[in-house]
Design an enzyme around this catalytic site. Structure first.
Site, PDB file in Angstrom:
ATOM      1  N   CYS A  37     -61.796   1.409 -40.012  1.00  0.00           N
ATOM      2  CA  CYS A  37     -61.743   2.557 -39.093  1.00  0.00           C
ATOM      3  C   CYS A  37     -62.408   3.749 -39.786  1.00  0.00           C
ATOM      4  CB  CYS A  37     -60.312   2.835 -38.642  1.00  0.00           C
ATOM      5  SG  CYS A  37     -59.170   3.296 -39.962  1.00  0.00           S
ATOM      6  N   ARG A  90     -55.455   3.333 -38.099  1.00  0.00           N
ATOM      7  CA  ARG A  90     -55.677   2.063 -37.406  1.00  0.00           C
ATOM      8  C   ARG A  90     -55.874   0.881 -38.344  1.00  0.00           C
ATOM      9  NH1 ARG A  90     -60.492   4.470 -33.971  1.00  0.00           N
ATOM     10  NH2 ARG A  90     -60.599   5.628 -35.945  1.00  0.00           N
ATOM     11  N   ASP A 104     -58.567   6.365 -31.500  1.00  0.00           N
ATOM     12  CA  ASP A 104     -58.101   7.064 -32.698  1.00  0.00           C
ATOM     13  C   ASP A 104     -56.812   7.827 -32.359  1.00  0.00           C
ATOM     14  OD1 ASP A 104     -57.679   8.696 -34.827  1.00  0.00           O
ATOM     15  OD2 ASP A 104     -59.716   9.500 -34.898  1.00  0.00           O
TER      16      ASP A 104
HETATM   17  P1  4NP Z   1     -58.106   6.308 -38.646  1.00  0.00           P
HETATM   18  O1  4NP Z   1     -57.662   7.728 -38.069  1.00  0.00           O
HETATM   19  O2  4NP Z   1     -59.614   6.312 -38.607  1.00  0.00           O
HETATM   20  O3  4NP Z   1     -57.496   5.356 -37.675  1.00  0.00           O
HETATM   21  O4  4NP Z   1     -57.534   6.213 -40.052  1.00  0.00           O
HETATM   22  C1  4NP Z   1     -58.119   8.948 -38.560  1.00  0.00           C
HETATM   23  C2  4NP Z   1     -57.598   9.481 -39.691  1.00  0.00           C
HETATM   24  C3  4NP Z   1     -58.019  10.716 -40.144  1.00  0.00           C
HETATM   25  C4  4NP Z   1     -58.982  11.409 -39.444  1.00  0.00           C
HETATM   26  C5  4NP Z   1     -59.527  10.862 -38.288  1.00  0.00           C
HETATM   27  C6  4NP Z   1     -59.100   9.624 -37.856  1.00  0.00           C
HETATM   28  N1  4NP Z   1     -59.401  12.679 -39.880  1.00  0.00           N
HETATM   29  O5  4NP Z   1     -60.208  13.314 -39.175  1.00  0.00           O
HETATM   30  O6  4NP Z   1     -58.955  13.141 -40.944  1.00  0.00           O
END
Ligand code: 4NP
Length: 144
Positions: A3, A9, A117
């Protein structure tokens, strides 16, 4: 399992697929395409939802996807089209590209659906992500 941040995720995807393949000789790992959260634990909301189903993801630490991963893994699943494109952009050749797929294409081939997300949303988003990953990881585990 890849991700963006490797804290919401993909840690869940890693934990769920590991759980479903515990009797098989399969190595499952996760990574993020971004470097914002390197070394961090999964988001507490992901840890909690995994706990609800008896899965412990609290030992995981965030790392960044790199081209070495094309050598280490047979299959690379992106959670959404943005991260799919990021992975493809660092692929070195067609063999690398052939390993990459959108995870939900395992349910609806070529649908290009995303695991949304959940980072900025409310807690319900994590339940939805869990349910989607649980369904697709069943499909993946049954094929292995
Ligand atoms: P992930 O979610 O890609 O599912 O781990 C996110 C975690 C952090 C951020 C964006 C999506 N962020 O912008 O910090």
């Amino acid at each position: 399992m890849v991700c963006l941040g490797n804290i919401c995720r993909s840690p869940l995807a890693e934990g769920i697929l590991k759980y479903k393949t515990k009797n098989k000789n399969i190595f499952v790992d996760s990574a993020g395409t971004a470097s914002y959260h390197l070394g961090k634990l999964p988001d507490n909301r992901s840890i909690q939802i995994a706990n609800k189903y008896g899965i412990d993801i609290s030992k995981q630490r965030a790392r960044q996807f790199s081209e070495i991963d094309f050598d280490r893994f047979d299959k690379i699943y992106a959670m959404d089209t943005y991260n799919f494109a990021s992975i493809i952009s660092i692929a070195r050749n067609q063999s690398d590209r052939n390993k990459v797929d959108l995870i939900l294409n395992e349910i609806n081939p070529k649908s290009f659906d995303n695991i949304p997300d959940p980072y900025y949303g409310d807690g319900d988003g994590f339940q939805k992500v869990y349910d989607m990953l649980d369904e697709v990881c069943d499909v993946i585990a049954n094929k292995l």
